[in-house]
Write an enzyme that holds these catalytic residues in place. Structure first.
Site, PDB file in Angstrom:
ATOM      1  N   TYR A 197       0.809  -1.184  -0.096  1.00 41.72           N
ATOM      2  CA  TYR A 197       0.045  -0.121   0.095  1.00 41.72           C
ATOM      3  C   TYR A 197       0.925   1.376  -0.244  1.00 41.72           C
ATOM      4  O   TYR A 197       1.827   1.080   0.221  1.00 41.72           O
ATOM      5  CB  TYR A 197      -1.005   0.092   1.292  1.00 41.72           C
ATOM      6  CG  TYR A 197      -0.428   0.179   2.489  1.00 41.72           C
ATOM      7  CD1 TYR A 197       0.581  -0.492   3.212  1.00 41.72           C
ATOM      8  CD2 TYR A 197      -0.609   1.526   3.250  1.00 41.72           C
ATOM      9  CE1 TYR A 197       1.073  -0.233   4.304  1.00 41.72           C
ATOM     10  CE2 TYR A 197      -0.062   1.787   4.343  1.00 41.72           C
ATOM     11  CZ  TYR A 197       0.844   0.999   5.119  1.00 41.72           C
ATOM     12  OH  TYR A 197       1.246   1.222   6.065  1.00 41.72           O
ATOM     13  N   LYS A 226       6.389  -1.576   1.864  1.00 38.53           N
ATOM     14  CA  LYS A 226       5.133  -0.892   2.515  1.00 38.53           C
ATOM     15  C   LYS A 226       4.058  -2.033   2.540  1.00 38.53           C
ATOM     16  O   LYS A 226       3.140  -1.921   1.462  1.00 38.53           O
ATOM     17  CB  LYS A 226       4.650   0.410   1.922  1.00 38.53           C
ATOM     18  CG  LYS A 226       4.161   1.258   3.123  1.00 38.53           C
ATOM     19  CD  LYS A 226       3.892   2.649   2.620  1.00 38.53           C
ATOM     20  CE  LYS A 226       3.035   3.575   3.500  1.00 38.53           C
ATOM     21  NZ  LYS A 226       3.260   3.582   4.918  1.00 38.53           N
ATOM     22  N   GLU A 276      12.340   2.401  13.887  1.00 37.75           N
ATOM     23  CA  GLU A 276      11.440   3.617  13.883  1.00 37.75           C
ATOM     24  C   GLU A 276      10.465   3.234  14.284  1.00 37.75           C
ATOM     25  O   GLU A 276      10.367   2.733  15.248  1.00 37.75           O
ATOM     26  CB  GLU A 276      11.423   3.368  12.178  1.00 37.75           C
ATOM     27  CG  GLU A 276      10.469   2.186  11.741  1.00 37.75           C
ATOM     28  CD  GLU A 276      10.025   1.909  10.330  1.00 37.75           C
ATOM     29  OE1 GLU A 276       9.906   2.822   9.613  1.00 37.75           O
ATOM     30  OE2 GLU A 276       9.838   0.751   9.905  1.00 37.75           O
ATOM     31  N   LEU A 303      11.362   1.564   6.810  1.00 40.83           N
ATOM     32  CA  LEU A 303      10.628   1.860   5.687  1.00 40.83           C
ATOM     33  C   LEU A 303      11.287   3.219   5.169  1.00 40.83           C
ATOM     34  O   LEU A 303      11.551   4.085   5.879  1.00 40.83           O
ATOM     35  CB  LEU A 303       8.940   2.372   5.891  1.00 40.83           C
ATOM     36  CG  LEU A 303       8.241   2.761   4.847  1.00 40.83           C
ATOM     37  CD1 LEU A 303       7.962   1.381   3.940  1.00 40.83           C
ATOM     38  CD2 LEU A 303       6.874   3.711   5.089  1.00 40.83           C
TER      39      LEU A 303
HETATM   40  N1  PDD Z   1       2.926   5.468   7.681  1.00 40.07           N
HETATM   41  N2  PDD Z   1       7.598   4.055   9.025  1.00 40.07           N
HETATM   42  C1  PDD Z   1       6.490   3.288   9.089  1.00 40.07           C
HETATM   43  C2  PDD Z   1       6.333   2.067   9.564  1.00 40.07           C
HETATM   44  C3  PDD Z   1       5.190   3.863   8.252  1.00 40.07           C
HETATM   45  O1  PDD Z   1       3.956   3.121   8.379  1.00 40.07           O
HETATM   46  C4  PDD Z   1       5.244   5.223   7.688  1.00 40.07           C
HETATM   47  C5  PDD Z   1       4.032   5.559   7.024  1.00 40.07           C
HETATM   48  C6  PDD Z   1       6.603   5.880   7.800  1.00 40.07           C
HETATM   49  C7  PDD Z   1       6.535   7.200   7.232  1.00 40.07           C
HETATM   50  O2  PDD Z   1       6.516   7.198   5.948  1.00 40.07           O
HETATM   51  P1  PDD Z   1       6.011   8.554   5.074  1.00 40.07           P
HETATM   52  O3  PDD Z   1       6.696   9.747   5.483  1.00 40.07           O
HETATM   53  O4  PDD Z   1       6.041   8.118   3.682  1.00 40.07           O
HETATM   54  O5  PDD Z   1       4.437   8.683   5.205  1.00 40.07           O
HETATM   55  C8  PDD Z   1       7.476   5.462   8.464  1.00 40.07           C
HETATM   56  C9  PDD Z   1       1.690   5.885   6.745  1.00 40.07           C
HETATM   57  C10 PDD Z   1       1.451   6.928   6.986  1.00 40.07           C
HETATM   58  C11 PDD Z   1       0.498   4.832   7.226  1.00 40.07           C
HETATM   59  O6  PDD Z   1       0.617   3.576   7.303  1.00 40.07           O
HETATM   60  O7  PDD Z   1      -0.746   5.191   7.537  1.00 40.07           O
END
Ligand code: PDD
Length: 290
Positions: free
Chosen positions: A31, A146, A178, A202
C-alpha cells in the site's frame, strides 16, 4: 465519489471485495499513503516509485503505468469534496477461487484507492509535543516494503495507545529502527541522527524530505545506526510521516526528552525542521510540482 476499485470510481460505502481476496486471507499486498494538500498530491513520483519497490519486493506486477496511476489519483482527488486529503492505495494479489498460498495464475490484482480528510496534529499538540514509549521491534526483515501485513505495527502502536502515548519507538538488537508508523530522528549536541534506510525501516517520503532539508540548510546530520542509549540520552527527538510531518516527542517511557530547562518541550532543531518543512511544502504547492 471517494473510492476506486478495479477500474471503477464509486462511493466508498459501495466498494466490495471477495473474502477470498489474498489481501484478506494472507495480507498478500502492498500500500501507499499520499498526503494531498489543496488537491495537490505531495511527492507523488516518490510515492509511486516506493509502490513499485514494494510490488517488486513481493513479486507482484504493477497493474498500472505511472501515467495511469496519476490519472486515477488526480480524478479521485478532484471528485472528493475536501481539499486536504489522505489518499490510500492498496494492491493485492487478487481473489482466487480457493485458498492456496502459492501465487495464483491468471488472477487480476485487486486495486483499491480511497481518500479521507487529512487530519494532522493540531497546532496546540505540535507546540506541546507528544509522548512516546519504546518497545522491541517484533516485525519481519523486509520493513523496507510497505506491506499491508501490519499486525506487528498494530500491536506495537496499541502499546502506545494503552499508555496514553502517541507513538511507539521500536528498538531492534539495541538499535533504533523507527516508529510503528513513523520514522524517527534524534538530536544530540546539535547533530541530527537517523538510522540508514536498510531492510529494517521504511524509506519514508517525509523522512527523505527532512534529509534533503538538512542538506539544503547545512544542518549537521549523521545517517548511521543509532543506539538505544543515544535515543534515551537525546537532546531532542522527532517523528516524521505523511500525516504528522515533523512532530516533536517530548517524553519517552515517561521521562522528559532533553536536558535542563529545555527538557520536555519540542527543541529548537525540531521546531526549525518543521518550519523548513512547511516552507518547502508551501513552495512546492505554489510551483505545482516538486
Ligand atoms: N505510515 N515507517 C512506517 C512503519 C510507516 O508506516 C510510515 C508511514 C512511515 C513514514 O513514511 P512516510 O513519510 O512516507 O509517510 C515510516 C503511513 C502514514 C501509514 O501507514 O498510514
Amino acid at each position: 465519489m471517494t473510492a476506486f476499485l478495479n477500474g471503477q470510481f464509486l462511493p466508498l460505502s459501495e466498494a466490495r471485495i471477495s473474502p477470498l481476496d489474498r489481501g484478506f486471507l494472507y495480507a498478500d499486498g502492498v500500500y501507499e499513503v499520499i498526503p494531498v494538500y489543496s488537491r495537490f498530491p505531495f511527492r507523488i513520483d516518490e510515492h509511486l516509485s516506493r509502490l513499485q519497490h514494494s510490488l517488486d519486493g513481493i513479486r507482484l506486477p504493477n497493474p498500472h503505468t505511472n501515467e495511469e496511476w496519476r490519472t486515477i489519483i488526480l480524478r479521485l482527488i478532484a471528485e472528493t469534496e475536501y481539499d486536504d486529503q489522505l489518499l490510500y492505495i492498496q494492491v493485492t494479489r487478487g481473489a482466487d477461487n480457493k485458498r492456496d498460498p502459492c501465487f495464483p495464475k491468471g488472477v487480476p490484482q485487486t486495486v483499491f484507492l480511497f481518500t479521507a480528510p487529512l487530519v494532522g496534529p493540531t497546532a496546540a499538540l505540535r507546540e506541546q509535543g507528544v509522548a512516546a514509549i519504546t518497545a522491541p521491534d517484533i516485525r519481519w526483515s523486509r520493513c523496507d516494503l510497505k506491506a499491508v501485513a501490519l499486525l506487528p505495527n498494530v500491536l506495537t502502536r496499541q502499546l502506545a495507545a494503552d499508555a496514553g502515548c502517541a507513538e511507539t519507538i521500536m528498538i531492534r538488537n539495541g538499535y533504533l529502527t523507527e516508529g510503528s508508523s513513523t520514522n524517527v530522528f534524534v538530536v544530540k549536541n546539535g547533530v541530527i541522527l537517523t538510522p540508514p534506510q536498510d531492510n529494517l525501516i521504511l524509506p519514508g517520503i517525509t523522512c527523505n524530505v527532512v534529509l534533503e532539508l538538512a542538506d539544503t540548510h547545512k544542518a549537521p546530520l549523521e545517517v548511521r545506526p543509532v543506539s538505544e542509549a543515544e535515543v534515551r540520552d537525546a537532546d531532542e527527538i522527532w517523528i516524521t510521516s505523511s500525516t504528522k510531518e515533523v512532530l516533536g516527542v517530548v517524553t519517552l517511557d515517561g521521562q522528559p526528552v532533553g536536558h535542563g530547562e529545555a527538557a520536555g518541550k519540542p527543541g529548537p532543531v525540531t521546531r526549525r525542521m518543521h518550519e523548513w518543512f512547511c516552507a518547502f511544502r508551501e513552495n512546492v504547492m505554489r510551483r505545482g510540482h516538486d
